[in-house]
Scaffold this motif. Structure first.
Motif, short mmCIF file in Angstrom:
data_model
loop_
_atom_site.label_atom_id
_atom_site.label_comp_id
_atom_site.label_asym_id
_atom_site.label_seq_id
_atom_site.Cartn_x
_atom_site.Cartn_y
_atom_site.Cartn_z
N ARG A 13 0.82 -1.21 0.00
CA ARG A 13 0.00 0.00 0.00
C ARG A 13 0.86 1.26 0.00
NH1 ARG A 13 -3.76 -2.45 4.42
NH2 ARG A 13 -5.23 -3.59 3.10
N ARG A 14 1.92 1.24 0.76
CA ARG A 14 2.77 2.42 0.83
C ARG A 14 3.44 2.67 -0.51
NH1 ARG A 14 8.26 2.76 3.70
NH2 ARG A 14 7.89 0.54 3.66
N HIS A 15 3.78 1.62 -1.23
CA HIS A 15 4.45 1.76 -2.51
C HIS A 15 3.48 2.17 -3.62
CE1 HIS A 15 7.26 1.05 -5.74
NE2 HIS A 15 6.39 0.24 -6.31
N TRP A 16 2.31 1.49 -3.74
CA TRP A 16 1.41 1.72 -4.85
C TRP A 16 0.44 2.87 -4.65
CZ3 TRP A 16 1.97 0.02 -9.57
CH2 TRP A 16 2.81 -1.07 -9.77
N PHE A 17 0.15 3.22 -3.42
CA PHE A 17 -0.79 4.31 -3.14
C PHE A 17 -0.08 5.53 -2.59
CE2 PHE A 17 -3.42 0.42 -2.70
CZ PHE A 17 -4.21 0.63 -3.80
N ALA A 18 1.11 5.75 -3.04
CA ALA A 18 1.87 6.92 -2.60
C ALA A 18 1.30 8.17 -3.25
CB ALA A 18 3.34 6.76 -2.96
N VAL A 19 1.47 9.29 -2.60
CA VAL A 19 0.98 10.56 -3.12
C VAL A 19 1.68 10.92 -4.42
CG1 VAL A 19 0.76 13.02 -2.60
CG2 VAL A 19 0.39 11.33 -0.81
N ALA A 21 2.49 9.00 -6.81
CA ALA A 21 2.01 8.21 -7.94
C ALA A 21 0.62 8.62 -8.40
CB ALA A 21 2.00 6.73 -7.58
N THR A 22 -0.06 9.49 -7.67
CA THR A 22 -1.43 9.89 -8.01
C THR A 22 -1.52 10.55 -9.39
OG1 THR A 22 -1.91 10.13 -5.66
CG2 THR A 22 -3.42 11.18 -7.20
N PRO A 23 -0.65 11.47 -9.77
CA PRO A 23 -0.77 12.04 -11.13
C PRO A 23 -0.62 11.01 -12.24
CG PRO A 23 0.68 13.39 -9.79
CD PRO A 23 0.38 12.16 -9.00
N ILE A 24 0.22 10.03 -12.03
CA ILE A 24 0.39 8.98 -13.04
C ILE A 24 -0.91 8.20 -13.21
CG2 ILE A 24 1.62 6.85 -13.59
CD1 ILE A 24 4.02 8.08 -12.13
N TYR A 25 -1.56 7.85 -12.09
CA TYR A 25 -2.81 7.12 -12.16
C TYR A 25 -3.90 7.95 -12.82
CZ TYR A 25 -0.60 3.89 -8.88
OH TYR A 25 0.25 3.00 -8.29
N VAL A 26 -3.93 9.24 -12.54
CA VAL A 26 -4.94 10.12 -13.15
C VAL A 26 -4.71 10.22 -14.65
CG1 VAL A 26 -5.76 12.50 -13.25
CG2 VAL A 26 -5.38 11.41 -11.04
N ILE A 27 -3.47 10.39 -15.07
CA ILE A 27 -3.16 10.52 -16.49
C ILE A 27 -3.48 9.23 -17.24
CG2 ILE A 27 -1.28 10.78 -18.15
CD1 ILE A 27 -0.04 12.78 -16.15
N ILE A 28 -3.06 8.10 -16.70
CA ILE A 28 -3.32 6.82 -17.36
C ILE A 28 -4.82 6.53 -17.40
CG2 ILE A 28 -3.02 4.32 -17.14
CD1 ILE A 28 -0.17 4.90 -16.22
N GLY A 29 -5.53 6.83 -16.33
CA GLY A 29 -6.98 6.64 -16.31
C GLY A 29 -7.70 7.49 -17.33
#
Length: 85
Positions: A13-19, A21-29
């Motif tokens: 959780r600490r690795h994948w839900f880090a703050v 990494a949020t822009p990457i998830y938003v861009i890919i989504g």
């Protein structure tokens, strides 16, 4: 190697839900949603045929019908129309 007081799930959780990494998830989504919308838009276009009622529409065109939007030096009595999808 995980610290002794942290479980594997906590590290995951600490690795994948880090703050960070949020822009990457938003861009890919947003890219995935945009690509899906565009493919849906292409699939619903007038040139796509989803039914098998008239699998070969070119066989139903008569010799005196024209299918072009603009014809030069062509005399045709009737116009071709697409009745079914």
């Amino acid at each position: 190697m995980p610290a002794p007081n942290q479980s594997v799930m906590q590290q995951f959780r600490r690795h994948w839900f880090a703050v960070e990494a949020t822009p990457i998830y938003v861009i890919i989504g947003s890219v995935c949603v945009g690509a899906s919308w565009y493919l849906y838009r292409l699939a619903m276009g007038p040139t796509i045929q989803w039914t098998k009622n008239n699998a070969q529409p070119w066989n139903s065109i008569k010799p005196n019908q024209t299918t072009k939007l603009m014809t030069v030096n062509h005399q045709a009595d009737g116009k071709w129309s697409r009745d079914t999808l």
